[in-house]
Design a protein around this motif. Structure first.
Motif, PDB file in Angstrom:
ATOM      1  N   THR A 239     -11.663 -19.034 -13.560  1.00 16.09           N
ATOM      2  CA  THR A 239     -12.558 -19.373 -12.456  1.00 16.09           C
ATOM      3  C   THR A 239     -11.814 -19.407 -11.133  1.00 16.09           C
ATOM      4  O   THR A 239     -12.296 -18.899 -10.107  1.00 16.09           O
ATOM      5  CB  THR A 239     -13.219 -20.744 -12.713  1.00 16.09           C
ATOM      6  N   LEU A 240     -10.625 -19.986 -11.162  1.00 17.52           N
ATOM      7  CA  LEU A 240      -9.827 -20.092  -9.934  1.00 17.52           C
ATOM      8  C   LEU A 240      -9.430 -18.719  -9.409  1.00 17.52           C
ATOM      9  O   LEU A 240      -9.619 -18.410  -8.222  1.00 17.52           O
ATOM     10  CB  LEU A 240      -8.580 -20.946 -10.214  1.00 17.52           C
ATOM     11  N   THR A 241      -8.887 -17.866 -10.287  1.00 22.72           N
ATOM     12  CA  THR A 241      -8.373 -16.578  -9.811  1.00 22.72           C
ATOM     13  C   THR A 241      -9.472 -15.650  -9.330  1.00 22.72           C
ATOM     14  O   THR A 241      -9.315 -14.960  -8.324  1.00 22.72           O
ATOM     15  CB  THR A 241      -7.544 -15.874 -10.908  1.00 22.72           C
ATOM     16  N   LYS A 242     -10.615 -15.643 -10.009  1.00 21.61           N
ATOM     17  CA  LYS A 242     -11.658 -14.689  -9.611  1.00 21.61           C
ATOM     18  C   LYS A 242     -12.325 -15.078  -8.297  1.00 21.61           C
ATOM     19  O   LYS A 242     -13.020 -14.268  -7.680  1.00 21.61           O
ATOM     20  CB  LYS A 242     -12.696 -14.526 -10.715  1.00 21.61           C
ATOM     21  N   ASN A 243     -12.098 -16.309  -7.853  1.00 19.56           N
ATOM     22  CA  ASN A 243     -12.655 -16.745  -6.581  1.00 19.56           C
ATOM     23  C   ASN A 243     -11.644 -16.690  -5.434  1.00 19.56           C
ATOM     24  O   ASN A 243     -11.965 -17.090  -4.317  1.00 19.56           O
ATOM     25  CB  ASN A 243     -13.229 -18.161  -6.710  1.00 19.56           C
TER      26      ASN A 243
END
Length: 267
Positions: A239-243
């Motif tokens: 979730t963190l990386t894709k945002n």
């Protein structure tokens, strides 16, 4: 004239940055690049605060051998048990800077990768072995035990039974067998390892920086955790990386058909 004194005064490691790659050369060929305290201190210094322009590091060796292990002359000079314990913990701290540092690290291996040399190599994220490479853990024959993290990292690469065999019997693996069991990910011709390492470093640098950081810091911890905890960490980092802004830009390129194709895929 080259003398033992001249060689002793030479810096134990040499560093330079080329095309965002931090090149770290072990420079004790007269000692088969055995790791003394000065060498470990230099590694600690450069890896604690790598140059800001460096996005990946390569550790390689001057001469015919990557590293023949810890410089045992320093081990024999230790005065008491506490000094020995502190010395081992110093190795742990420095090799942790490789495994859990700010940038990915590639180790280019040749010749002897023994004892502490294998411990050093096992802390790297990618290992490229030239065909001259051979691996061993000769501590058992010296009446000692590994002290630089090898009992933790190396079994994760090749399994406890193989490490037990290497330590108990002195078994040595050549480059081909070493790759087959997981001691390296790549096997190349002699004197081509650094070229391969640089090529791999450029691929790694082309990744999003946040993604590389998650590979270094999160992926090993997921593997070491239980399934429930591991899956939760995976969800959180996904979730963190894709945002991240860079990820959004890269996904847009992919969806627009402008991203680089995965090897072998056309159209």
């Amino acid at each position: 004239m080259i003398t033992e004194k001249n060689l002793a005064e030479k810096p134990p490691i040499q560093t330079e940055v080329k095309e965002e790659i931090l090149l770290i050369r072990l420079s004790r060929p007269h000692k088969r690049n055995a790791l003394n305290d000065a060498c470990m201190g230099s590694l600690d210094e450069v890896l604690s605060n790598p140059p800001s322009e460096a996005k990946c590091a390569i550790i390689y060796a001057e001469g015919k051998h990557f590293c023949s292990g810890m410089d045992l002359s320093e081990l024999s000079a230790q005065k008491d048990l506490l000094e020995g314990l502190k010395h081992s913990r110093m190795w742990h701290r420095i090799l942790d800077r490789i495994q859990f540092g700010s940038i990915p690290v590639i180790a280019v291996l040749n010749g002897a990768v023994l004892g502490g040399g294998l411990e050093l190599a096992s802390a790297a994220h990618i290992r490229v072995a030239e065909k001259s490479t051979f691996y061993g853990l000769p501590e058992g024959q010296r009446g000692i035990f590994v002290g630089g993290g090898g009992s933790v990292r190396i079994p994760k690469l090749i399994g406890l039974p193989r490490v037990m065999d290497m330590m108990m019997t002195g078994r040595v693996y050549n480059a081909e067998d070493g790759m087959a069991i997981g001691l390296s990910q790549y096997l190349v011709e002699n004197e081509t390892g650094l070229t391969q390492g640089i090529e791999l470093a450029k691929k790694i640098i082309s990744n999003a920086e946040a993604t590389n950081y998650s590979f270094i810091h999160i992926l090993p911890r997921i593997v070491d955790s239980g399934q429930e905890q591991g899956l939760m960490m995976e969800s959180l980092i996904a979730t963190l990386t894709k945002n991240m802004p860079e990820a959004k830009d890269r996904l847009k390129l992919f969806l627009d058909g402008n991203a680089k194709k995965v090897g072998g895929l056309g159209g």
